[in-house]
Design an enzyme around this catalytic site. Structure first.
Site, PDB file in Angstrom:
ATOM      1  N   GLU A 188       8.233  57.537  67.484  1.00  0.00           N
ATOM      2  CA  GLU A 188       9.359  56.773  66.926  1.00  0.00           C
ATOM      3  C   GLU A 188      10.514  57.706  66.696  1.00  0.00           C
ATOM      4  O   GLU A 188      10.330  58.856  66.287  1.00  0.00           O
ATOM      5  CB  GLU A 188       8.918  56.113  65.617  1.00  0.00           C
ATOM      6  CG  GLU A 188       9.958  55.194  64.989  1.00  0.00           C
ATOM      7  CD  GLU A 188      10.777  55.838  63.876  1.00  0.00           C
ATOM      8  OE1 GLU A 188      11.497  55.106  63.185  1.00  0.00           O
ATOM      9  OE2 GLU A 188      10.717  57.087  63.704  1.00  0.00           O
ATOM     10  N   ARG A 245      17.955  48.523  60.609  1.00  0.00           N
ATOM     11  CA  ARG A 245      17.461  49.875  60.921  1.00  0.00           C
ATOM     12  C   ARG A 245      16.916  49.885  62.342  1.00  0.00           C
ATOM     13  O   ARG A 245      15.765  49.506  62.591  1.00  0.00           O
ATOM     14  CB  ARG A 245      16.369  50.272  59.920  1.00  0.00           C
ATOM     15  CG  ARG A 245      15.992  51.748  59.955  1.00  0.00           C
ATOM     16  CD  ARG A 245      14.887  52.051  58.939  1.00  0.00           C
ATOM     17  NE  ARG A 245      14.659  53.480  58.793  1.00  0.00           N
ATOM     18  CZ  ARG A 245      15.312  54.276  57.950  1.00  0.00           C
ATOM     19  NH1 ARG A 245      16.254  53.758  57.153  1.00  0.00           N
ATOM     20  NH2 ARG A 245      15.043  55.549  57.872  1.00  0.00           N
TER      21      ARG A 245
END
Length: 404
Positions: free
Chosen positions: A200, A243
């Protein structure tokens, strides 16, 4: 062995005896136990012998030892579907996600000493330190199923000259990514060949250096014989926060032949709002002082006059927030909570920040200061999003390799 690695070895051993129960590891654990007993003065009246150490290692509970390692809200599962390692572990968002999907963590690494404290309080395990050091990498178990890493993205450029030796190849990825933390992740993948990995990073990873950074990362992972699936996903589908992050999931081509049936999860489209994560009774210390509030207003006014959008972000309680950052502890300017006419707005509390990242309320935050808790939340992953992607990964792993 330094104190930090002693505790990492000891706690990993308590949670994962099969890994460290080898000859070299066993000696390290015995040494760590000796040091722990001597420094903490927690030795029972019985003399410290090797047999005593081994008995305690087998079952420390009757000795009332290591309660801080064992009495935790998110212990390792007693039965598990797969194993994983947690690199750049932070406060453990990946670990929560993977454990929720039946995984057992067999190694964790995090260099920040405050994040290590938070991780220990919640999982009963001190992560190993700097993963760039071979003295830490040597503790990674030989075999595990999934590598997880929310690795920091440090700018790098492609080297112009290939090194003669790069993982045994004439040309490889090592010369292209030397000096970056991604290289360490790639090296671990190359060395241990997990069935799958889950990385990620920030959305800008794809556009950094005109796309060259992602080109190197993608090419490196494919060169290691992994098929890739990647997608930019927004945390707002799981928490009330905008986000955007890139999710990169890879599967070993030697096992899956590039035919794995993996799909990223679809959002359930549930409407989430900031007011859902707020406490009704909040300490006044989170209210902005007159001095800070006046400064933020003046700063925003000055930049509006210049035609840009710099300034504070007053949250719509019926909407979602801006992206929480690691600098939130400084002034809270990106997410301010209105408190009605005649009262200055306030920052989110650390607990509210943890909720904004999807952490449950039984997650422990009090082992560190508010400043450190804010930093950890701002650097964290969105737990429900990572959990949803992990569920798809584990499903693919199960269908393709027979894991149950």
């Amino acid at each position: 062995m330094d104190r930090e690695n002693q505790l990492a070895v000891l706690t990993h051993y308590l949670h994962n005896k099969d890994f460290i129960g080898k000859k070299r590891g066993c000696n390290d654990v015995i040494h760590a136990f000796h040091s722990f007993f001597e420094n903490k003065k927690q030795v029972p009246s019985e003399e410290i012998t090797e047999n005593f150490i081994k008995r305690v290692a087998d079952n420390p509970v009757p000795y009332n030892l290591f309660s801080e390692f064992l009495d935790v809200p998110f212990p390792a599962p007693k039965s598990f579907k797969f194993t994983f390692i947690d690199l750049f572990a932070g406060m453990g968002g990946f670990r929560l996600a993977m454990q929720a999907n039946g995984g057992k963590c067999v190694f964790s690494s995090e260099w920040n000493k405050y994040a290590q404290k938070t991780y220990l309080a919640n999982f009963g395990e001190v992560p190993f330190g700097d993963i760039t050091k071979e003295s830490v990498k040597c503790y990674i178990p030989s075999n595990f199923d999934v590598l997880c890493a929310g690795f920091p993205c440090q700018p790098f450029s492609i080297a112009g000259i290939s090194k003669k030796k790069s993982l045994g190849r004439e040309t490889g990825f090592k010369d292209k990514t030397q000096g970056t933390l991604f290289f360490d992740v790639a090296e671990i993948i190359c060395r241990h060949r997990p069935k799958a990995f889950y990385l990620e990073n920030v959305k800008n990873l794809m556009s950094h250096d005109k796309g060259n950074t992602f080109k190197v990362i993608k090419g490196t992972l494919e060169e290691l014989r992994y098929s890739l699936h990647y997608l930019v996903m927004d945390g707002k589908d799981y928490v009330p926060q905008h986000r955007e992050r890139i999710m990169i999931v890879g599967f070993d081509r030697d096992i899956f032949q590039g035919k794995e049936n993996f799909l990223f999860p679809e959002s359930d489209k549930t409407v989430r709002t900031i007011k859902e994560i707020l406490d009704s009774d909040i300490d006044e210390k989170y209210t902005l002082s007159d001095k800070l509030w006046n400064y933020l207003q003046s700063y925003a006014k000055k930049h509006r006059a210049k035609g840009n959008g710099f300034g504070f972000g007053m949250a719509d309680l019926n909407g979602i927030s801006r992206t929480l950052s690691a600098r939130y502890y400084k002034d809270g300017s990106e997410i301010l909570i209105p408190q009605g006419k005649g009262k200055n707005p306030r920052k989110l509390s650390p607990r509210e920040c943890a909720r904004l990242m999807g952490y449950p309320d039984n997650y422990r935050l009090s082992q560190v200061s508010d400043v450190q808790a804010y930093r950890q939340c701002g650097n964290s992953v969105v737990v429900p999003l990572i959990t949803a992607v992990s569920k798809q990964l584990v499903k693919t792993l199960s269908e393709s390799t027979g894991h149950e």
